[in-house]
Design a protein around this motif. Sequence first.
Motif, mmCIF file in Angstrom:
data_model
loop_
_atom_site.group_PDB
_atom_site.id
_atom_site.type_symbol
_atom_site.label_atom_id
_atom_site.label_comp_id
_atom_site.label_asym_id
_atom_site.label_seq_id
_atom_site.Cartn_x
_atom_site.Cartn_y
_atom_site.Cartn_z
ATOM 1 N N PRO A 151 0.559 -1.220 0.020
ATOM 2 C CA PRO A 151 0.131 -0.231 -0.062
ATOM 3 C C PRO A 151 0.606 1.471 -0.360
ATOM 4 O O PRO A 151 1.934 1.322 0.311
ATOM 5 C CB PRO A 151 -0.637 -0.079 1.302
ATOM 6 C CG PRO A 151 0.088 -1.129 2.497
ATOM 7 C CD PRO A 151 0.864 -1.911 1.370
ATOM 8 N N VAL A 152 0.794 2.089 -0.275
ATOM 9 C CA VAL A 152 1.003 3.513 -0.413
ATOM 10 C C VAL A 152 0.201 4.857 -0.521
ATOM 11 O O VAL A 152 -1.304 4.671 -0.868
ATOM 12 C CB VAL A 152 1.673 4.131 -2.212
ATOM 13 C CG1 VAL A 152 2.503 3.240 -2.762
ATOM 14 C CG2 VAL A 152 0.302 4.253 -3.412
ATOM 15 N N THR A 153 1.009 5.361 0.423
ATOM 16 C CA THR A 153 0.485 6.809 0.732
ATOM 17 C C THR A 153 0.026 8.225 -0.640
ATOM 18 O O THR A 153 0.308 7.868 -1.250
ATOM 19 C CB THR A 153 0.853 7.747 1.587
ATOM 20 O OG1 THR A 153 2.479 8.514 0.684
ATOM 21 C CG2 THR A 153 1.790 6.427 3.193
ATOM 22 N N GLU A 154 -0.987 9.037 0.163
ATOM 23 C CA GLU A 154 -1.306 10.145 -1.324
ATOM 24 C C GLU A 154 -0.039 10.614 -1.463
ATOM 25 O O GLU A 154 0.073 11.098 -3.306
ATOM 26 C CB GLU A 154 -1.715 11.326 0.071
ATOM 27 C CG GLU A 154 -3.236 10.473 0.534
ATOM 28 C CD GLU A 154 -4.208 12.348 0.596
ATOM 29 O OE1 GLU A 154 -3.637 12.477 0.905
ATOM 30 O OE2 GLU A 154 -5.035 11.717 0.981
ATOM 31 N N ARG A 155 1.168 10.407 -1.020
ATOM 32 C CA ARG A 155 2.762 10.837 -2.149
ATOM 33 C C ARG A 155 2.960 10.075 -2.208
ATOM 34 O O ARG A 155 4.299 9.956 -2.794
ATOM 35 C CB ARG A 155 3.230 11.022 -0.151
ATOM 36 C CG ARG A 155 2.463 12.954 0.121
ATOM 37 C CD ARG A 155 4.345 13.160 1.161
ATOM 38 N NE ARG A 155 3.119 14.873 2.164
ATOM 39 C CZ ARG A 155 3.932 15.231 2.544
ATOM 40 N NH1 ARG A 155 5.351 14.963 3.256
ATOM 41 N NH2 ARG A 155 3.646 16.202 3.399
ATOM 42 N N LYS A 200 5.108 7.140 -0.763
ATOM 43 C CA LYS A 200 5.736 6.138 -0.489
ATOM 44 C C LYS A 200 4.933 4.576 0.007
ATOM 45 O O LYS A 200 2.984 4.995 0.563
ATOM 46 C CB LYS A 200 5.640 7.075 0.951
ATOM 47 C CG LYS A 200 6.856 8.103 0.453
ATOM 48 C CD LYS A 200 8.041 9.169 1.465
ATOM 49 C CE LYS A 200 8.857 10.631 0.714
ATOM 50 N NZ LYS A 200 9.246 10.925 2.180
ATOM 51 N N VAL A 201 5.523 4.020 0.677
ATOM 52 C CA VAL A 201 5.212 2.734 0.954
ATOM 53 C C VAL A 201 4.248 2.779 2.406
ATOM 54 O O VAL A 201 4.684 3.678 3.552
ATOM 55 C CB VAL A 201 5.953 1.654 1.376
ATOM 56 C CG1 VAL A 201 5.568 0.724 2.081
ATOM 57 C CG2 VAL A 201 6.197 1.637 -0.093
ATOM 58 N N ASP A 202 2.786 3.134 2.531
ATOM 59 C CA ASP A 202 2.246 2.917 3.912
ATOM 60 C C ASP A 202 2.631 2.479 5.213
ATOM 61 O O ASP A 202 1.956 0.888 5.088
ATOM 62 C CB ASP A 202 1.113 3.136 3.595
ATOM 63 C CG ASP A 202 0.074 3.740 4.727
ATOM 64 O OD1 ASP A 202 0.689 3.323 6.106
ATOM 65 O OD2 ASP A 202 -1.266 4.303 4.182
ATOM 66 N N VAL A 203 3.767 2.495 5.507
ATOM 67 C CA VAL A 203 3.982 1.001 6.169
ATOM 68 C C VAL A 203 3.119 0.957 7.701
ATOM 69 O O VAL A 203 2.933 0.080 8.025
ATOM 70 C CB VAL A 203 5.597 1.597 7.753
ATOM 71 C CG1 VAL A 203 6.039 1.193 8.404
ATOM 72 C CG2 VAL A 203 6.659 1.791 6.016
ATOM 73 N N ALA A 204 2.387 2.415 8.293
ATOM 74 C CA ALA A 204 0.850 1.954 9.348
ATOM 75 C C ALA A 204 0.602 0.654 8.757
ATOM 76 O O ALA A 204 0.311 0.285 9.504
ATOM 77 C CB ALA A 204 0.769 3.350 9.404
ATOM 78 N N ALA A 205 -0.101 0.544 7.514
ATOM 79 C CA ALA A 205 -0.737 0.310 6.880
ATOM 80 C C ALA A 205 -0.647 -1.503 7.001
ATOM 81 O O ALA A 205 -1.465 -2.457 7.099
ATOM 82 C CB ALA A 205 -1.832 0.811 5.801
#
Length: 242
Positions: free
Chosen positions: A138-142, A144-149
Motif C-alpha cells: 500500500p502507498v500513501t497519497e505522496r 510512499k509505502v504506507d508502513v502503518a497500513a
Amino acid sequence: MGGAGVARGYLHDPALTAERFVPDPSGPPGSRMFRTGDLGKKLPQGGYSFLGRTDDQVKIGGRRIELSEISSVLNRHPAVTQSVAFVHRDSAHPLLVACYVGAGADGPEAEAGIREHLAGELPSYAVPVLVRRVDALPVTERGKVDVAALARLVKPAEAEVAEDESDLTDVERTVIAIVRKTLDAPCSIDDELFSLGLTSLDSLNILAQIREELGVRVRLRDFFQARTTRNLCKLIGTVNRG
C-alpha cells in the motif's frame, strides 16, 4: 560531526566518502566533517533538538540497521518483486518485519525459505523476525509505502519469537528473564547474546543479577566465551556458588 576523531573515509569507496565527508567550515584548512544522517535544529538557547534521521536507519537492541539494505537483499530473491522492511512497534519490544510482493509458493515454509536467504547475506540481528507476503504494498497519497497500513496487517503476536519453554530448567528461565529485562528485547535459549545488541555494560549488569538471584559468580571472560544463554546456563552449573 567534526574534530580530530573523524575518520579519513570509507575504504575503497570514494563516492560514498565524497558524499558523507564534507569540508569543515569552522575547522583548520583541510579538515572535514562527517554527515551522520541525524536530523536536528539549533535552538535559540544554543542547544540542539534531535528530530530523527534523514535516512531509514533504525536502532534495535543497540545495533544500527539499514532497512533499505534488508529490502535490497530481499529483492534479490527470485520469488520477490517488491519488498519493504520496517520496525513494528505495537508490541512489547520493537520487532523487525519485512513484507514482500511476489509469485510462487506462499505460507510459513516459503517465508522461512526467504528468511534463510536473508540470513545468508545479512548479520543475524538484521534478519526480520517475520517475513510476510502481501498482495501489494500500500502507498500513501505522496506515493510512499504506507508502513502503518502494513503494520496493521501483521499482528505483534505473530512476530514475537514463539518457542516452547516448558522444558527449560529453573536456572534457564531465570537467566533468560535477566537477559530479556537487561536488553529489553526478545531472547531464546540458543540466541547469540551479542547478536541481540549486548554491550560490555549489559554483560556486567547480567552477571551482577546472576550473582544476586542465583548466588553464582561468573567471570566476564567466561561469559564472553559462552556466547548463548544455553551455554551460559551450562557454565553456571559448573561454577561454585558464593
